[in-house]
Every structure is written in C-alpha cells, then in structure tokens.
Motif scaffolding. Sequence first.
Motif, short mmCIF file in Angstrom:
data_model
loop_
_atom_site.label_atom_id
_atom_site.label_comp_id
_atom_site.label_asym_id
_atom_site.label_seq_id
_atom_site.Cartn_x
_atom_site.Cartn_y
_atom_site.Cartn_z
N ILE A 29 0.85 -1.19 0.00
CA ILE A 29 0.00 0.00 0.00
C ILE A 29 0.89 1.24 0.00
CG2 ILE A 29 -1.88 1.21 1.16
CD1 ILE A 29 -2.60 -1.54 2.41
N ARG A 30 0.75 2.04 -1.04
CA ARG A 30 1.59 3.22 -1.23
C ARG A 30 0.91 4.52 -0.79
NH1 ARG A 30 5.51 3.56 -5.29
NH2 ARG A 30 4.33 5.37 -6.02
N ARG A 31 -0.42 4.59 -0.89
CA ARG A 31 -1.15 5.81 -0.53
C ARG A 31 -2.54 5.43 -0.05
NH1 ARG A 31 -4.96 8.20 -3.22
NH2 ARG A 31 -4.40 7.32 -5.24
N GLY A 32 -3.06 6.18 0.92
CA GLY A 32 -4.44 5.97 1.36
C GLY A 32 -4.60 4.74 2.24
N SER A 33 -5.80 4.17 2.15
CA SER A 33 -6.11 3.01 2.99
C SER A 33 -7.23 2.20 2.34
CB SER A 33 -6.56 3.46 4.39
OG SER A 33 -7.78 4.15 4.30
N ALA A 34 -7.39 0.99 2.86
CA ALA A 34 -8.50 0.13 2.45
C ALA A 34 -8.82 -0.80 3.61
CB ALA A 34 -8.15 -0.67 1.20
N THR A 35 -10.09 -1.15 3.75
CA THR A 35 -10.48 -2.15 4.72
C THR A 35 -10.56 -3.48 4.01
OG1 THR A 35 -11.72 -0.52 6.01
CG2 THR A 35 -12.26 -2.85 6.37
N PHE A 36 -9.73 -4.41 4.46
CA PHE A 36 -9.64 -5.74 3.87
C PHE A 36 -10.40 -6.73 4.74
CE2 PHE A 36 -6.05 -3.55 2.15
CZ PHE A 36 -5.75 -4.15 0.94
N THR A 37 -11.12 -7.63 4.11
CA THR A 37 -11.62 -8.82 4.78
C THR A 37 -10.73 -9.95 4.30
OG1 THR A 37 -13.88 -7.97 4.83
CG2 THR A 37 -13.60 -10.35 5.08
N ILE A 38 -10.02 -10.57 5.23
CA ILE A 38 -9.11 -11.67 4.92
C ILE A 38 -9.55 -12.84 5.78
CG2 ILE A 38 -6.71 -12.45 4.92
CD1 ILE A 38 -5.91 -9.47 4.75
N GLY A 39 -10.14 -13.85 5.12
CA GLY A 39 -10.76 -14.92 5.88
C GLY A 39 -11.93 -14.34 6.65
N SER A 40 -11.93 -14.49 7.98
CA SER A 40 -13.02 -13.94 8.79
C SER A 40 -12.61 -12.67 9.52
CB SER A 40 -13.48 -15.00 9.80
OG SER A 40 -12.39 -15.34 10.65
N GLU A 41 -11.44 -12.13 9.20
CA GLU A 41 -10.92 -10.96 9.90
C GLU A 41 -10.98 -9.71 9.03
OE1 GLU A 41 -6.75 -9.65 12.11
OE2 GLU A 41 -6.92 -11.62 11.20
N ASP A 42 -11.37 -8.58 9.62
CA ASP A 42 -11.32 -7.29 8.94
C ASP A 42 -10.10 -6.53 9.44
OD1 ASP A 42 -13.63 -7.67 7.45
OD2 ASP A 42 -14.92 -6.76 8.96
#
Length: 110
Positions: free
Chosen positions: A54-67
Amino acid sequence: MITRADGRSDGDDWTEDFKELPGGPGISLILESTTQEGHGPRLHLHHYAETFIIRRGSATFTIGSEDVVGRAGQILVVPAETPHKFRTGPGGYEAVHIHSNPTFETVWLE
C-alpha cells in the motif's frame, strides 16, 4: 522494461494489470490507484498468495473472517486459498498487488 500504456512518464495514478511479464518472473501485477472511497473487488480467492504493497491511502480488507485496515506504508499478505476482498477508504488508495502466479486465476465467491 514495461512502460505505461497511457504514455505518461511518471508513477502517479497508474492503474494497469500485468500478466505473463517479460523475463518469466512467475508473478503477475495489478497497479491500483483511485481517489474514490468504497471501491474494490467482491469476495474471492486465489490458489496462490497475493501481496498488497500500500503506497497511498487506505482500504479495509476482509481476509478470511478478519477485517483489517491497511494503510500507506504497510504490506499485507493473503495466503493461498484464503477468501478476501477490500474497500478503499476516504481519499482513495494506491497499491501494487503481487499475484504469486504468472497469470490471474480468481475464484469468485460472491
């Protein structure tokens, strides 16, 4: 060497997919850049790992059952066979997605 398809000579706002790269490195790449909030793919998985730089900003990831919120300056690794998706945060997101496979192979789950 690969040059931007849009002809620009900088690295800003570069969004492009690369598979079967020259030299046979065994990976494929997605360059993602957006200033919009709420963008991203629906739930899916790959039979190989995917790494997000990740170079700029943000994102909310769902990876498996975790956010998890990934932010500029972080690297996230999604293991093979793990369902995942993301949504870009306020102000957008810019990242390099590295697929540990020479082509994209995606199993869509939603």
